[in-house]
Scaffold this motif. Sequence first.
Motif, PDB file in Angstrom:
ATOM      1  N   GLY A   1      41.214  32.342  38.588  1.00  0.00           N
ATOM      2  CA  GLY A   1      41.596  30.946  38.437  1.00  0.00           C
ATOM      3  C   GLY A   1      40.474  30.036  38.895  1.00  0.00           C
ATOM      4  N   GLU A   2      40.725  28.749  38.841  1.00  0.00           N
ATOM      5  CA  GLU A   2      39.711  27.787  39.272  1.00  0.00           C
ATOM      6  C   GLU A   2      39.544  27.783  40.787  1.00  0.00           C
ATOM      7  N   LYS A   3      40.646  27.982  41.520  1.00  0.00           N
ATOM      8  CA  LYS A   3      40.593  27.918  42.984  1.00  0.00           C
ATOM      9  C   LYS A   3      40.894  29.246  43.664  1.00  0.00           C
ATOM     10  N   THR A   4      41.496  30.168  42.922  1.00  0.00           N
ATOM     11  CA  THR A   4      41.897  31.442  43.507  1.00  0.00           C
ATOM     12  C   THR A   4      41.582  32.599  42.568  1.00  0.00           C
ATOM     13  N   ILE A   5      41.601  33.794  43.146  1.00  0.00           N
ATOM     14  CA  ILE A   5      41.493  35.034  42.376  1.00  0.00           C
ATOM     15  C   ILE A   5      42.710  35.865  42.738  1.00  0.00           C
ATOM     16  N   GLY A   6      43.563  36.088  41.756  1.00  0.00           N
ATOM     17  CA  GLY A   6      44.688  36.983  41.962  1.00  0.00           C
ATOM     18  C   GLY A   6      44.193  38.405  41.782  1.00  0.00           C
ATOM     19  N   VAL A   7      44.588  39.285  42.704  1.00  0.00           N
ATOM     20  CA  VAL A   7      44.137  40.673  42.651  1.00  0.00           C
ATOM     21  C   VAL A   7      45.358  41.587  42.615  1.00  0.00           C
ATOM     22  N   ALA A   8      45.300  42.573  41.736  1.00  0.00           N
ATOM     23  CA  ALA A   8      46.334  43.603  41.646  1.00  0.00           C
ATOM     24  C   ALA A   8      45.645  44.959  41.652  1.00  0.00           C
ATOM     25  N   ALA A   9      46.426  45.981  41.938  1.00  0.00           N
ATOM     26  CA  ALA A   9      45.892  47.343  41.950  1.00  0.00           C
ATOM     27  C   ALA A   9      46.842  48.261  41.208  1.00  0.00           C
ATOM     28  N   SER A  10      46.271  49.235  40.529  1.00  0.00           N
ATOM     29  CA  SER A  10      47.100  50.270  39.914  1.00  0.00           C
ATOM     30  C   SER A  10      47.246  51.419  40.897  1.00  0.00           C
ATOM     31  N   ASP A  11      48.184  52.286  40.623  1.00  0.00           N
ATOM     32  CA  ASP A  11      48.263  53.526  41.369  1.00  0.00           C
ATOM     33  C   ASP A  11      47.187  54.469  40.819  1.00  0.00           C
ATOM     34  N   ALA A  12      47.005  55.609  41.450  1.00  0.00           N
ATOM     35  CA  ALA A  12      45.948  56.534  41.039  1.00  0.00           C
ATOM     36  C   ALA A  12      46.182  57.116  39.643  1.00  0.00           C
ATOM     37  N   THR A  13      47.433  57.146  39.202  1.00  0.00           N
ATOM     38  CA  THR A  13      47.720  57.677  37.861  1.00  0.00           C
ATOM     39  C   THR A  13      47.558  56.610  36.779  1.00  0.00           C
ATOM     40  N   ARG A  14      47.316  55.393  37.197  1.00  0.00           N
ATOM     41  CA  ARG A  14      47.157  54.244  36.283  1.00  0.00           C
ATOM     42  C   ARG A  14      48.394  54.023  35.415  1.00  0.00           C
ATOM     43  N   MET A  15      49.539  54.168  36.050  1.00  0.00           N
ATOM     44  CA  MET A  15      50.794  53.920  35.343  1.00  0.00           C
ATOM     45  C   MET A  15      51.427  52.600  35.765  1.00  0.00           C
TER      46      MET A  15
ATOM     47  N   LEU B   1      48.412  42.599  44.739  1.00  0.00           N
ATOM     48  CA  LEU B   1      47.747  43.036  45.959  1.00  0.00           C
ATOM     49  C   LEU B   1      47.430  41.874  46.888  1.00  0.00           C
ATOM     50  N   GLU B   2      46.681  40.905  46.384  1.00  0.00           N
ATOM     51  CA  GLU B   2      46.159  39.879  47.280  1.00  0.00           C
ATOM     52  C   GLU B   2      45.793  38.631  46.491  1.00  0.00           C
ATOM     53  N   LEU B   3      45.779  37.510  47.190  1.00  0.00           N
ATOM     54  CA  LEU B   3      45.295  36.254  46.633  1.00  0.00           C
ATOM     55  C   LEU B   3      44.049  35.868  47.414  1.00  0.00           C
ATOM     56  N   VAL B   4      42.945  35.709  46.716  1.00  0.00           N
ATOM     57  CA  VAL B   4      41.672  35.341  47.340  1.00  0.00           C
ATOM     58  C   VAL B   4      41.411  33.865  47.042  1.00  0.00           C
ATOM     59  N   ARG B   5      41.240  33.077  48.078  1.00  0.00           N
ATOM     60  CA  ARG B   5      40.861  31.675  47.897  1.00  0.00           C
ATOM     61  C   ARG B   5      39.370  31.634  47.610  1.00  0.00           C
ATOM     62  N   LYS B   6      39.005  31.045  46.496  1.00  0.00           N
ATOM     63  CA  LYS B   6      37.592  31.004  46.116  1.00  0.00           C
ATOM     64  C   LYS B   6      36.779  30.138  47.075  1.00  0.00           C
ATOM     65  N   THR B   7      35.581  30.636  47.384  1.00  0.00           N
ATOM     66  CA  THR B   7      34.636  29.867  48.187  1.00  0.00           C
ATOM     67  C   THR B   7      33.329  29.804  47.406  1.00  0.00           C
TER      68      THR B   7
ATOM     69  N   VAL C   1      52.094  33.562  42.313  1.00  0.00           N
ATOM     70  CA  VAL C   1      51.856  33.509  40.871  1.00  0.00           C
ATOM     71  C   VAL C   1      50.555  34.202  40.473  1.00  0.00           C
ATOM     72  N   ASP C   2      49.452  33.886  41.119  1.00  0.00           N
ATOM     73  CA  ASP C   2      48.162  34.423  40.673  1.00  0.00           C
ATOM     74  C   ASP C   2      48.050  35.926  40.878  1.00  0.00           C
ATOM     75  N   ARG C   3      48.510  36.430  42.008  1.00  0.00           N
ATOM     76  CA  ARG C   3      48.414  37.881  42.207  1.00  0.00           C
ATOM     77  C   ARG C   3      49.414  38.612  41.318  1.00  0.00           C
ATOM     78  N   THR C   4      50.575  37.981  41.050  1.00  0.00           N
ATOM     79  CA  THR C   4      51.534  38.582  40.130  1.00  0.00           C
ATOM     80  C   THR C   4      50.998  38.533  38.705  1.00  0.00           C
ATOM     81  N   ALA C   5      50.301  37.457  38.357  1.00  0.00           N
ATOM     82  CA  ALA C   5      49.661  37.385  37.035  1.00  0.00           C
ATOM     83  C   ALA C   5      48.598  38.472  36.903  1.00  0.00           C
TER      84      ALA C   5
END
Length: 155
Positions: free
Chosen positions: A22-36, A41-47, A133-137
């Motif tokens: 996003g413009e102000k944040t980075i939404g982060v998600a992770a898959s499991d090891a099987t990629r299913m 995971l986390e919301l990173v505020r952009k700097t 919203v962003d990490r869920t997106a």
Amino acid sequence: MTLEELAASTPPGTPWLGLDLGEKTIGVAASDATRMIASPLELVRKTKFTQDAEHVLKLMDARRASGLVIGLPLNMDGSEGPRAQSCRAFARNLQRLREVPVAFQDERLSTTAVERFLIDELDLTRKRRAGVVDRTAAAWILQGALDRLRDAGVR
């Protein structure tokens, strides 16, 4: 690279991270090891880019993630605008810091779909939605990529 190329170039049994830039944040998600399954995971505020990229790379290391799926915000007609170009630039600049396999996933309407889900299914208020919203997106984007590969018979 394509999602199929990402799957072929990363070791089996390793997770991927998904990013919603996003413009102000980075939404982060992770898959499991099987990629299913993808999970928020986390919301990173952009700097600054370097700090943001190092944070993403640390998350990759901590999760032993072998690749990234970045949401590509295409226009409704499929063309790329300034936001899509910004996502591609982020990936290029990240790869200058470290060779990371990256694929892009169309993210049209992902935020809208996630917001509807959070309102309709979870009945979250606007204030509570802002934090998820962003990490869920990002999870929505990553799950879409995983589902697409599974449907194509690619692991």
